[in-house]
Design a protein around this motif. Structure first.
Motif, PDB file in Angstrom:
ATOM      1  N   PHE A 189      22.093  67.174  68.641  1.00 10.96           N
ATOM      2  CA  PHE A 189      22.477  67.005  67.236  1.00 10.96           C
ATOM      3  C   PHE A 189      21.349  67.377  66.262  1.00 10.96           C
ATOM      4  O   PHE A 189      21.580  67.506  65.067  1.00 10.96           O
ATOM      5  CB  PHE A 189      22.940  65.571  66.972  1.00 10.96           C
ATOM      6  N   ARG A 209      19.128  69.978  67.033  1.00 14.97           N
ATOM      7  CA  ARG A 209      18.540  71.261  67.428  1.00 14.97           C
ATOM      8  C   ARG A 209      18.344  72.212  66.258  1.00 14.97           C
ATOM      9  O   ARG A 209      17.426  73.031  66.265  1.00 14.97           O
ATOM     10  CB  ARG A 209      19.370  71.927  68.528  1.00 14.97           C
ATOM     11  N   ASN A 210      19.188  72.135  65.241  1.00 15.28           N
ATOM     12  CA  ASN A 210      19.061  73.030  64.086  1.00 15.28           C
ATOM     13  C   ASN A 210      18.297  72.405  62.927  1.00 15.28           C
ATOM     14  O   ASN A 210      18.146  73.039  61.886  1.00 15.28           O
ATOM     15  CB  ASN A 210      20.455  73.428  63.578  1.00 15.28           C
ATOM     16  N   TYR A 211      17.843  71.153  63.106  1.00 13.48           N
ATOM     17  CA  TYR A 211      17.288  70.420  61.960  1.00 13.48           C
ATOM     18  C   TYR A 211      15.874  69.886  62.183  1.00 13.48           C
ATOM     19  O   TYR A 211      15.332  69.198  61.329  1.00 13.48           O
ATOM     20  CB  TYR A 211      18.249  69.283  61.572  1.00 13.48           C
ATOM     21  N   HIS A 260      16.105  75.215  55.669  1.00  6.12           N
ATOM     22  CA  HIS A 260      17.029  74.424  54.865  1.00  6.12           C
ATOM     23  C   HIS A 260      16.477  74.166  53.465  1.00  6.12           C
ATOM     24  O   HIS A 260      15.280  74.304  53.218  1.00  6.12           O
ATOM     25  CB  HIS A 260      17.279  73.079  55.553  1.00  6.12           C
TER      26      HIS A 260
END
Lengths: 251, 251
Positions: free
Chosen positions: B124, B126-128, B57
């Motif tokens: 919520f 898992r991608n961050y 990110h």
């Protein structure tokens, strides 16, 4: 044979809702596929407290199912979490009486709705809140909630196409809390009609913007007509937060 | 012709990284496609402070490009945000001197890496964040960072396949902060080699778990061999946090 009650969470972003539909990715289908693998190909149906729509999230959805597997109660959670897709998780599993029913036994539910109030949109919250960068009159909104709490016919706050006949529901509590750049609505009630929370929020935002006065809520309820209430806010801000199987008491 | 400097953010989840690659969705390709639309089909190349990998990110990535459009400086941000995909956003736009260069002029960068320490995974996050439910010795990890700060040859902390020759970099500051269930590493340095932050975190976790002593960092640096350091932690925990175009000073 054991009946199991599971509290589960899911990120609704990549699901076409909870309930099985042909050729769509759904929470129910993914969960039942996992159970089928565990049960050597046998179909195991799950029953949820209720459905959630596309993009809607769950923090405390409740399901039940029956299993003849000889897995101890304390090992189920880990077993399920190791096999479920990464956007579904099991928070707890317990053995319950064989007549427990995840839908019929519900006494109350809490839904939350998140707004992102910041001027700019936020790439990290785009799937988890509704970006609403407009000034809001919090007092007016809180005032409006007082007309909604209680037992009412919520026809005006229900998607017009719904087939449910009895549209009387009781809302026990509505709160609106600001946490940094987020505004969090909480609704606790004995049941919610189709799109009811999203239409309630949409209408409360009309009040917050000053488009309608708070007292108008009374009239909207009395009209029993969907066309009098506000718009349905998007699904990604909505969370099925908790399901209560005992009478809800304000504490 | 104006040269524009933009600070941008993106959710790396659905990108194959920053840099254009054939048949892959990338930040650069999506941004340049937006600019091309704004410039009536003319290709407008952008230059970033550096690349980021798949799933990584950015909160404060910096890019520059040149444009002959007659859009006022204060209108660019809104114009871009209205056309960019929802997982890329522009935080600020300013006109800069024609010799400003988003990559060559970088003086320092900050990267952050997020761990989720909770026992259970979280749909919520898992991608961050990288789910790491193991006990960690924070003192040992902080101790280990003291060997890494300063000017060193970081060959041991660089993906083996890198073609860059000079692997000497200066790290100005490393901090490790716990915020509720998250552990946040911050690295500020004059430059970072390929996978360097992710290997540094992987190695610090080996220290935190007690697999290697903190003082071992000295030896790993001295070996100048990737095989002595820890594993490369996953991309989704990594954030390009800020890019500095003035000398970085600890404040």
């Amino acid at each position: 044979m054991n009946r199991l009650k599971c509290i589960i969470g899911y990120d609704g972003t990549n699901f076409s809702g909870y309930q099985i539909q042909p050729n769509k990715r759904t929470v129910q289908a993914d969960f039942e596929r996992t159970l089928q693998k565990m049960h050597k190909g046998d179909l195991v149906k799950i029953v949820a407290s209720g459905r959630t729509d596309a993009n809607v999230h769950a923090v405390g959805q409740v399901i039940h199912f029956d299993s003849n597997l000889e897995i101890p109660e304390t090992s189920w959670k880990r077993a399920l979490n190791s096999m479920l897709p990464e956007d579904i998780q099991v928070h707890s599993v317990e053995f319950v009486k064989e007549d427990f029913h995840a839908r019929f036994d519900v006494k109350a539910k809490e839904y939350r709705y998140k707004l992102l109030l910041s001027k700019d949109r936020n790439v990290f919250k785009r799937n988890y809140a509704y970006h609403y960068p407009y000034p809001l009159d919090f007092n007016a909104m809180n005032n409006a909630t007082s007309y909604l709490v209680g037992t009412h016919d919520f026809t005006s706050f229900c998607a017009a196409k719904t087939e449910v006949k009895d549209k009387v529901r009781t809302i026990y509590q509505i709160t609106i809390d600001q946490q940094e750049e987020e505004l969090i609505f909480s609704f606790i009630g004995n049941g919610f009609l189709y799109n009811m929370v999203r239409i309630l929020v949409g209408t409360l935002l009309d009040v917050g913007r000053g488009h309608i006065p708070a007292v108008k809520m009374k009239e909207i309820l009395a009209q029993k007509d969907r066309s009098y209430s506000g718009k349905t806010v998007p699904g990604q801000g909505l969370y099925l937060w908790e399901v209560f199987y005992q009478d809800w008491k304000n504490v």
